[in-house]
Design an enzyme around this catalytic site. Structure first.
Site, PDB file in Angstrom:
ATOM      1  N   ASP A   1      -0.599  10.580 -13.252  1.00 26.72           N
ATOM      2  CA  ASP A   1       0.197  10.281 -12.062  1.00 26.72           C
ATOM      3  C   ASP A   1       1.670  10.118 -12.441  1.00 26.72           C
ATOM      4  O   ASP A   1       2.082   9.079 -12.953  1.00 26.72           O
ATOM      5  CB  ASP A   1      -0.357   8.992 -11.425  1.00 26.72           C
ATOM      6  CG  ASP A   1       0.413   8.577 -10.168  1.00 26.72           C
ATOM      7  OD1 ASP A   1       1.414   9.228  -9.817  1.00 26.72           O
ATOM      8  OD2 ASP A   1      -0.008   7.582  -9.549  1.00 26.72           O
TER       9      ASP A   1
ATOM     10  N   LYS B   1      12.104   0.664  -5.894  1.00 24.57           N
ATOM     11  CA  LYS B   1      10.879   0.300  -6.607  1.00 24.57           C
ATOM     12  C   LYS B   1      11.154   0.061  -8.090  1.00 24.57           C
ATOM     13  O   LYS B   1      10.477  -0.748  -8.726  1.00 24.57           O
ATOM     14  CB  LYS B   1       9.860   1.420  -6.424  1.00 24.57           C
ATOM     15  CG  LYS B   1       8.463   1.111  -6.923  1.00 24.57           C
ATOM     16  CD  LYS B   1       7.532   2.239  -6.539  1.00 24.57           C
ATOM     17  CE  LYS B   1       6.097   1.994  -6.965  1.00 24.57           C
ATOM     18  NZ  LYS B   1       5.223   3.095  -6.514  1.00 24.57           N
TER      19      LYS B   1
ATOM     20  N   GLU C   1      -2.367   2.832  -8.269  1.00 22.67           N
ATOM     21  CA  GLU C   1      -2.234   4.178  -7.701  1.00 22.67           C
ATOM     22  C   GLU C   1      -3.236   5.187  -8.264  1.00 22.67           C
ATOM     23  O   GLU C   1      -3.874   5.912  -7.491  1.00 22.67           O
ATOM     24  CB  GLU C   1      -0.784   4.662  -7.862  1.00 22.67           C
ATOM     25  CG  GLU C   1       0.132   3.961  -6.862  1.00 22.67           C
ATOM     26  CD  GLU C   1       1.608   3.955  -7.241  1.00 22.67           C
ATOM     27  OE1 GLU C   1       1.976   4.663  -8.198  1.00 22.67           O
ATOM     28  OE2 GLU C   1       2.382   3.240  -6.581  1.00 22.67           O
TER      29      GLU C   1
END
Lengths: 621, 176
Positions: free
Chosen positions: A204, A87, A182
């Protein structure tokens, strides 16, 4: 000719069957898939009962790639063929990822490629391999084909990273309903679960990325006020600092790839253990044991944690709220288990963060909830997500400066136009450099694409007026179009994406990944085309049932019905081209009906509001 | 949907500078609940494209209607006082001198041992001046006196820029 069934208004032609949608959290370290089943969203396990799929892909010289735990066990033996944390490489060039543990190919610019025993592999392909496994898990659990997916991305992902994620889904043969940020997904899971309204901060910190979003929750509306973060900051960086510390303790100069990998693995294990105990033994095969204390760990990662707090501060300022305005703080991502992170977050926000939600699964659950709505299973849902663009978009101007066209934290979708003119007599082409970022100088921003505007009618210098429109859709992806205003000529655009894959590259990968003969490819295309036709017919039928009588003249309605009947008949044919033409032509013919329906719906919404306000006034009297 | 209609018409509001923020927000949500691409994700590509266009137009309208300065600039543009006309106008010397004063103060802040009180003072002064100009602007627009309104807008733009710089300075100092 097949006759189309026309049902009574308000009644569906067939009993409504729920569609099958998945929410996918494509994480740096682990990935998950979730779905809404009998009303509630839950993560789906594999055959062995595991929810988390390690985001690891092993490529050997022969055979299909291995994904997940099977690949993870091969990591130390085949460090260069076992791709972890891909990623971090999505939409990135070699220049961006200097110092990687892999052998990298591809040019200095453009999407980076891993050199493996299976040849050059892009992060997009590796991500597609992970998505394939998750989608298969979804198909097996739900016992049906998947109608669409919502894939989550870090809110701070730029255009290139988002496009790469969408490309991966396309490669995996998945229909992307939405790329969802997200932290927003986490807020949805949290908000719908708690039913609390107010201002929420989502912090996050995942394996490779950091996001902070400030949202206002109000009766099903999730309005992102601001977002901030760093798409290259996460638990992986904690691990790297610990590994570097161990390397120094061992006085290792340049470890071999296998040893470097072993150091990172030991670092991660030590970090995780230190969330519960004050000190641990640091063990690497073939090297003496070390002791790592939580205090030393905290000293190492403190600067990174401080960066996340600064980003939180900026997000609050952009949102125009103070820490005292925050009603709750939600922690997401495995790295928020680190005690120092929790302490820093509660100190900054001045309150204990909520810890009753599983930080690993909350994002996938939120994605599944939205996927269920988007696929059309909940037509009466009040849920609405209003998200923002994380980084400003702009253009290169004279002197290497970046001129912003769309400011960061603008609500999407958004469209902004900018006018340009020619500087030479008879000039027929012009080049435009699109950038993303907050710095004033071009070098400090990310290059997204270079556009060549062609076919500008020759005119005197400064006479042409070229209007370039930047449109960012609900996935946070940019589209650009251009038009010469004085003559109305649409100027041609050649897009050279700086990082993404070209359209034909994706087509080539698709072809290569299909182990089918040509006729199988044909049958797949035919099946897709038939699905398109069927969906269009279903959509249109239900639209006609609702509004056909009020919004269309009899002649218009009959013309549409005739085209629908023709397409319905054509559905049975095996001719892809004819089917495609009939589908496209019906879609075009129905466009003004779609527009009228939207107009009618907003009139009704505003009228309803005015009446409600009058009622309120009446009550106040 | 007519993408050339006025933002006020889109929100079904009278063309007036004073708006009720709550009302605007409520209308915005009602519109997006119908038009947002998420509401049309299951529809065909044509419908999805329309949803992106319409929804973007509603967002643009909302940004304009909820921000007083942007709202005023928009109303003036509708009366022919567009950006070019505004930027070619002159403001009075007194105002300019006052601006230069504030700017000098701001530039000297970074050299101070305790810059925060001075910055606070500058920001308070900008806030007070803005409030005064905003009320001039409101009465100008109400009286359809676009000359007065245009001048007020121009001054407010100066102050806005200065405020942004001061806030930037503040965040640098805060973040060290």
């Amino acid at each position: 000719m097949a006759l189309l069934q026309i049902s009574e208004p308000g009644q569906a032609a067939a009993p409504h069957e729920g569609k099958h949608a998945l929410g996918i959290d494509l994480g740096t370290t682990n990935s998950l898939v979730a779905s809404v089943r009998s009303g509630s969203a839950e993560t789906l396990p594999d055959a062995a009962g595991n929810m988390l799929l390690p985001s690891v892909v092993y490529y050997s010289a022969q055979g299909v790639p291995q994904v997940g735990n099977a690949a993870l066990t091969l990591a130390s033996e085949y460090p260069l063929d076992t791709l972890q944390s891909v990623k971090r490489f999505m939409g990135r060039s070699r220049n961006d990822v200097a110092g990687s543990e892999y052998q990298l190919g591809g040019g200095e610019e453009g999407q980076v490629r891993f050199l493996t025993s299976a040849g050059e592999i892009t992060p997009v392909e590796a991500s597609a391999a992970i998505l394939n496994v998750l989608a298969e898990r979804g198909r097996n659990t739900l016992g049906a084909d998947i109608d669409g997916v919502v894939i989550t991305v870090p809110a701070y992902f730029d255009d290139a990273q988002r496009q790469a994620t969408k490309d991966a889904a396309q490669l995996a043969g998945l229909k992307v309903l939405r790329l969802l940020n997200e932290p927003t997904a986490a807020a949805v899971a949290y908000g719908l679960d708690s039913g609390d309204d107010g201002v929420v901060a989502v912090y996050d910190l995942g394996g490779g990325t950091f996001d902070v979003s400030i949202l206002r929750l109000d009766r099903g509306v999730f309005e992102v006020l601001a977002t901030g973060g760093d798409s290259a900051l996460g638990g992986d960086d904690f691990d790297a600092l610990i590994a570097a510390w161990a390397q120094q303790e061992y006085s290792l100069q340049e470890p071999e790839p296998a040893q470097a990998r072993a150091l990172l693995t030991a670092a991660r294990a030590a970090k995780q253990a230190l969330s519960d105990v004050e000190q641990v033994n640091f063990t690497v095969p073939g090297l003496p044991e070390l002791t790592l204390t939580r205090e030393v760990l905290e000293g190492l990662v403190q600067p990174l944690v401080k960066r996340t707090i600064l980003a939180s501060k900026r997000a609050l300022r952009d949102a125009g709220v103070a820490t005292t305005d925050i009603d709750s703080v939600v922690l997401v991502g495995g790295s928020t288990r680190v005690p120092l992170v929790r302490a820093a977050v509660s100190e900054f926000f001045g309150r204990e963060p909520l810890a009753d939600i599983d930080p690993d699964t909350v994002v996938a659950v939120g994605a599944a909830l939205q996927a269920d709505v988007l696929v059309g299973n909940k037509p009466d849902s009040d849920m609405l997500l209003l998200d923002v663009i994380p980084l400003s978009l702009g253009l290169e101007t004279m002197g290497g400066l970046m001129e912003r066209v769309i400011e960061r934290n603008t609500t999407i979708p958004v469209a902004k136009a900018q006018e340009f003119t020619t500087y030479k007599d008879g000039q027929t082409a012009m080049s435009i450099h699109v950038l993303q970022g907050e710095r004033e100088m071009v070098e400090g921003c990310r290059s997204l694409a270079r556009f060549e505007l062609r076919d500008i009618p020759p005119m005197a210098a400064g006479a042409a007026r070229i209007r370039v429109t930047f449109q960012v859709d609900a996935d946070g992806l940019l589209n650009v179009s251009a038009r010469e205003e004085t003559t109305g000529v649409e100027t041609g655009i050649t897009i050279k994406p700086s990082y993404g894959l070209e359209e034909d590259e994706i087509a080539e990968m698709l072809r290569a990944s299909w182990e089918f003969a040509a006729e199988d490819m044909q049958s797949r295309q035919l099946a897709e085309q038939r699905l398109d036709a069927r969906q269009l017919l279903e959509n249109l039928q239900s639209a006609l049932d609702q509004d056909g009588a009020t919004l269309l003249e009899t002649a218009e309605r009959e013309a549409l019905l005739a085209q629908m009947a023709a397409l319905a008949a054509g559905q049975e044919l095996d001719d892809i081209q004819t089917l495609k033409m009939a589908t496209d032509s019906l879609a075009r013919a129905s466009e003004s009906f779609a527009a009228r329906r939207m107009d009618a719906s907003i009139k009704q919404a505003l009228t309803g509001l005015s009446v409600a306000q009058l009622d309120q006034l009446g009550e106040a009297d | 949907m007519d993408l050339t209609q006025s933002y006020f018409a889109l929100f079904d509001l009278p063309v007036r500078f004073e708006v009720d923020d709550q009302n605007v927000a409520q209308r915005y949500r009602a519109l997006q609940k119908q038009l947002h691409p998420d509401r049309h994700a299951a529809g065909n590509p044509q419908e999805q494209r329309l949803a992106v266009q319409y929804s973007a137009f509603v967002n643009e309208a909302y940004e304009t209607l909820r921000n007083p300065l942007r709202r005023a600039i928009y109303m003036l543009a509708q009366q022919g006082y567009d950006r070019d006309v505004l930027s070619s106008r002159q403001v009075d010397g007194g105002f300019l001198i006052q601006q230069m004063d504030l700017r000098e103060k701001l530039e000297s802040v970074s050299g101070l041992v305790d810059p925060e009180p001075v910055l606070d003072h500058i920001l308070t002064e900008i806030g007070a001046d803005s409030a005064q100009l905003m009320s001039q602007l409101a009465s100008g627009l109400a009286a359809e006196d676009y000359e007065i309104s245009a001048t007020a807008v121009l001054k407010l733009q100066y102050l806005d820029k200065l405020r942004a710089e001061a806030e930037q300075m503040e965040s640098w100092l805060l973040e060290g």
